[in-house]
Design a protein around this motif. Structure first.
Motif, PDB file in Angstrom:
ATOM      1  N   GLN A   1     -24.198  51.248  44.036  1.00 36.99           N
ATOM      2  CA  GLN A   1     -25.104  50.459  44.861  1.00 36.99           C
ATOM      3  C   GLN A   1     -24.623  49.013  44.993  1.00 36.99           C
ATOM      4  O   GLN A   1     -24.739  48.410  46.056  1.00 36.99           O
ATOM      5  CB  GLN A   1     -26.520  50.525  44.299  1.00 36.99           C
ATOM      6  CG  GLN A   1     -27.135  51.903  44.455  1.00 36.99           C
ATOM      7  CD  GLN A   1     -28.419  52.096  43.679  1.00 36.99           C
ATOM      8  OE1 GLN A   1     -28.711  51.363  42.737  1.00 36.99           O
ATOM      9  NE2 GLN A   1     -29.191  53.100  44.062  1.00 36.99           N
TER      10      GLN A   1
ATOM     11  N   GLN B   1     -21.622  49.060  47.383  1.00 33.75           N
ATOM     12  CA  GLN B   1     -22.134  49.281  48.732  1.00 33.75           C
ATOM     13  C   GLN B   1     -22.719  47.986  49.306  1.00 33.75           C
ATOM     14  O   GLN B   1     -22.440  47.616  50.448  1.00 33.75           O
ATOM     15  CB  GLN B   1     -23.200  50.374  48.704  1.00 33.75           C
ATOM     16  CG  GLN B   1     -23.787  50.711  50.046  1.00 33.75           C
ATOM     17  CD  GLN B   1     -24.926  51.709  49.921  1.00 33.75           C
ATOM     18  OE1 GLN B   1     -25.755  51.597  49.017  1.00 33.75           O
ATOM     19  NE2 GLN B   1     -24.955  52.677  50.818  1.00 33.75           N
ATOM     20  N   THR B   2     -23.501  47.278  48.521  1.00 31.95           N
ATOM     21  CA  THR B   2     -24.102  46.019  48.967  1.00 31.95           C
ATOM     22  C   THR B   2     -23.029  44.969  49.239  1.00 31.95           C
ATOM     23  O   THR B   2     -23.099  44.236  50.238  1.00 31.95           O
ATOM     24  CB  THR B   2     -25.096  45.499  47.917  1.00 31.95           C
ATOM     25  OG1 THR B   2     -26.094  46.494  47.698  1.00 31.95           O
ATOM     26  CG2 THR B   2     -25.762  44.211  48.371  1.00 31.95           C
TER      27      THR B   2
ATOM     28  N   ARG C   1     -22.191  52.989  54.654  1.00 30.36           N
ATOM     29  CA  ARG C   1     -21.855  54.413  54.650  1.00 30.36           C
ATOM     30  C   ARG C   1     -20.482  54.615  54.031  1.00 30.36           C
ATOM     31  O   ARG C   1     -19.616  53.747  54.096  1.00 30.36           O
ATOM     32  CB  ARG C   1     -21.868  54.966  56.070  1.00 30.36           C
ATOM     33  CG  ARG C   1     -23.227  54.863  56.727  1.00 30.36           C
ATOM     34  CD  ARG C   1     -23.157  55.295  58.155  1.00 30.36           C
ATOM     35  NE  ARG C   1     -22.247  54.410  58.878  1.00 30.36           N
ATOM     36  CZ  ARG C   1     -22.204  54.277  60.180  1.00 30.36           C
ATOM     37  NH1 ARG C   1     -23.016  54.977  60.938  1.00 30.36           N
ATOM     38  NH2 ARG C   1     -21.352  53.452  60.763  1.00 30.36           N
TER      39      ARG C   1
ATOM     40  N   ILE D   1     -24.349  60.865  47.487  1.00 29.33           N
ATOM     41  CA  ILE D   1     -24.335  59.837  48.528  1.00 29.33           C
ATOM     42  C   ILE D   1     -24.505  60.564  49.857  1.00 29.33           C
ATOM     43  O   ILE D   1     -23.669  61.369  50.247  1.00 29.33           O
ATOM     44  CB  ILE D   1     -23.023  59.033  48.521  1.00 29.33           C
ATOM     45  CG1 ILE D   1     -22.741  58.471  47.130  1.00 29.33           C
ATOM     46  CG2 ILE D   1     -23.094  57.913  49.561  1.00 29.33           C
ATOM     47  CD1 ILE D   1     -21.371  57.845  46.983  1.00 29.33           C
ATOM     48  N   GLU D   2     -25.596  60.271  50.537  1.00 28.24           N
ATOM     49  CA  GLU D   2     -25.893  60.922  51.815  1.00 28.24           C
ATOM     50  C   GLU D   2     -25.062  60.291  52.936  1.00 28.24           C
ATOM     51  O   GLU D   2     -24.456  59.234  52.762  1.00 28.24           O
ATOM     52  CB  GLU D   2     -27.387  60.803  52.134  1.00 28.24           C
ATOM     53  CG  GLU D   2     -28.303  61.377  51.073  1.00 28.24           C
ATOM     54  CD  GLU D   2     -28.264  62.882  50.952  1.00 28.24           C
ATOM     55  OE1 GLU D   2     -27.730  63.553  51.862  1.00 28.24           O
ATOM     56  OE2 GLU D   2     -28.755  63.402  49.937  1.00 28.24           O
TER      57      GLU D   2
ATOM     58  N   GLU E   1     -25.838  58.676  55.574  1.00 27.41           N
ATOM     59  CA  GLU E   1     -26.256  57.353  56.043  1.00 27.41           C
ATOM     60  C   GLU E   1     -26.204  56.306  54.927  1.00 27.41           C
ATOM     61  O   GLU E   1     -26.680  55.198  55.096  1.00 27.41           O
ATOM     62  CB  GLU E   1     -27.644  57.403  56.639  1.00 27.41           C
ATOM     63  CG  GLU E   1     -27.678  58.145  57.956  1.00 27.41           C
ATOM     64  CD  GLU E   1     -26.739  57.535  58.999  1.00 27.41           C
ATOM     65  OE1 GLU E   1     -26.709  56.301  59.124  1.00 27.41           O
ATOM     66  OE2 GLU E   1     -26.043  58.301  59.669  1.00 27.41           O
ATOM     67  N   GLY E   2     -25.652  56.669  53.739  1.00 33.86           N
ATOM     68  CA  GLY E   2     -25.441  55.688  52.687  1.00 33.86           C
ATOM     69  C   GLY E   2     -26.452  55.687  51.571  1.00 33.86           C
ATOM     70  O   GLY E   2     -26.319  54.896  50.630  1.00 33.86           O
ATOM     71  N   TYR E   3     -27.468  56.545  51.627  1.00 40.53           N
ATOM     72  CA  TYR E   3     -28.463  56.595  50.561  1.00 40.53           C
ATOM     73  C   TYR E   3     -27.831  57.192  49.307  1.00 40.53           C
ATOM     74  O   TYR E   3     -27.305  58.301  49.329  1.00 40.53           O
ATOM     75  CB  TYR E   3     -29.684  57.412  51.003  1.00 40.53           C
ATOM     76  CG  TYR E   3     -30.716  57.597  49.930  1.00 40.53           C
ATOM     77  CD1 TYR E   3     -31.342  56.498  49.347  1.00 40.53           C
ATOM     78  CD2 TYR E   3     -31.086  58.858  49.491  1.00 40.53           C
ATOM     79  CE1 TYR E   3     -32.294  56.670  48.358  1.00 40.53           C
ATOM     80  CE2 TYR E   3     -32.031  59.036  48.511  1.00 40.53           C
ATOM     81  CZ  TYR E   3     -32.637  57.936  47.941  1.00 40.53           C
ATOM     82  OH  TYR E   3     -33.582  58.104  46.968  1.00 40.53           O
ATOM     83  N   ILE E   4     -27.869  56.445  48.201  1.00 38.31           N
ATOM     84  CA  ILE E   4     -27.264  56.880  46.937  1.00 38.31           C
ATOM     85  C   ILE E   4     -28.396  57.209  45.978  1.00 38.31           C
ATOM     86  O   ILE E   4     -29.280  56.381  45.746  1.00 38.31           O
ATOM     87  CB  ILE E   4     -26.381  55.768  46.337  1.00 38.31           C
ATOM     88  CG1 ILE E   4     -25.319  55.320  47.349  1.00 38.31           C
ATOM     89  CG2 ILE E   4     -25.723  56.251  45.053  1.00 38.31           C
ATOM     90  CD1 ILE E   4     -24.564  54.085  46.912  1.00 38.31           C
ATOM     91  N   HIS E   5     -28.360  58.419  45.416  1.00 37.16           N
ATOM     92  CA  HIS E   5     -29.422  58.805  44.489  1.00 37.16           C
ATOM     93  C   HIS E   5     -28.918  59.819  43.470  1.00 37.16           C
ATOM     94  O   HIS E   5     -27.853  60.409  43.628  1.00 37.16           O
ATOM     95  CB  HIS E   5     -30.630  59.355  45.255  1.00 37.16           C
ATOM     96  CG  HIS E   5     -30.325  60.597  46.044  1.00 37.16           C
ATOM     97  ND1 HIS E   5     -30.593  61.851  45.593  1.00 37.16           N
ATOM     98  CD2 HIS E   5     -29.779  60.748  47.275  1.00 37.16           C
ATOM     99  CE1 HIS E   5     -30.232  62.740  46.496  1.00 37.16           C
ATOM    100  NE2 HIS E   5     -29.725  62.093  47.532  1.00 37.16           N
TER     101      HIS E   5
END
Length: 156
Positions: free
Chosen positions: A56, A59-60, A119, A147-148, A150-154
Motif C-alpha cells: 500500500q 502504491q501510494t 494499478r 491485488i485486484e 483496479e489496485g485494491y490490495i487486500h
C-alpha cells in the motif's frame, strides 16, 4: 429512643448467581478468543500484514510521484522496495536498499510495479501475470495477499 436497625443485615460479597454468570461469560470469551492466540501461523500473519502495508505504501508513492522508482521486490527470504532519496534520485538497486528479512515462510517471488493510478503494471511486474494478482505465503498455515485489477490490495 428507638434503635434504628436495618431490616436486613449488610452482606459483602457476590451472590451465587452473579458468580455463575461471570464464570459463564469468562468461559465464552476463552472459547472464542483463546484459539486465535494459541494457534500456529503467527509468523505468516505478521509477514502478511507487513507485505500488505508495504504494498500500500509503494502504491501510494507511485501515485504521488509518477516515477518508475517505486516497486516491491520479494525474494526467497527478504523483501525490499524502491524509494527516492533526499536529492530526488531514484534508488532501485537491491544492494542500496534496506531489506526486511524473514525465514521459514515460502512466499511468491518477483517484483510488483504500480502505475500513476495505483494499478499493477502487468508488463513489468514479474510477480503478477494476470488479475487478480495473488501473493501466496506458506508456512504453518497458508495466507494470501490479493491485488485486484483496479489496485485494491487486500488479504482475505
Amino acid at each position: 429512643m428507638a434503635s434504628l436497625s436495618k431490616p436486613y443485615p449488610q452482606h459483602s460479597g457476590f451472590t451465587l448467581i452473579e458468580l455463575v454468570i461471570t464464570l459463564i461469560l469468562i468461559a465464552i470469551l476463552a472459547v472464542t478468543v483463546a484459539p486465535k492466540f494459541f494457534r500456529g501461523g503467527f509468523a505468516e500473519a505478521s509477514l502478511q500484514a507487513q507485505l500488505l502495508s508495504r504494498l500500500q505504501l509503494v502504491q501510494t508513492q507511485a501515485m504521488n510521484h509518477y516515477q518508475d522508482c517505486f516497486f516491491l521486490a520479494i525474494e526467497t527470504n527478504r523483501y525490499y522496495s524502491g524509494r527516492i532519496d533526499s536529492a530526488n534520485t531514484c534508488i532501485s538497486a537491491a544492494d542500496l536498499l534496506e531489506p526486511v528479512v524473514f525465514s521459514d515462510i515460502q512466499v511468491s517471488q518477483g517484483r510488483v510495479y504500480f502505475d500513476g493510478l495505483g494499478r499493477v503494471r502487468l508488463a513489468e511486474s514479474s510477480l503478477c501475470s494476470a488479475f487478480p494478482c495473488v501473493i501466496n505465503l506458506a508456512g504453518q498455515e497458508s495466507r494470501q495477499i490479493i491485488i485486484e485489477s483496479e489496485g485494491y490490495i487486500h488479504a482475505p
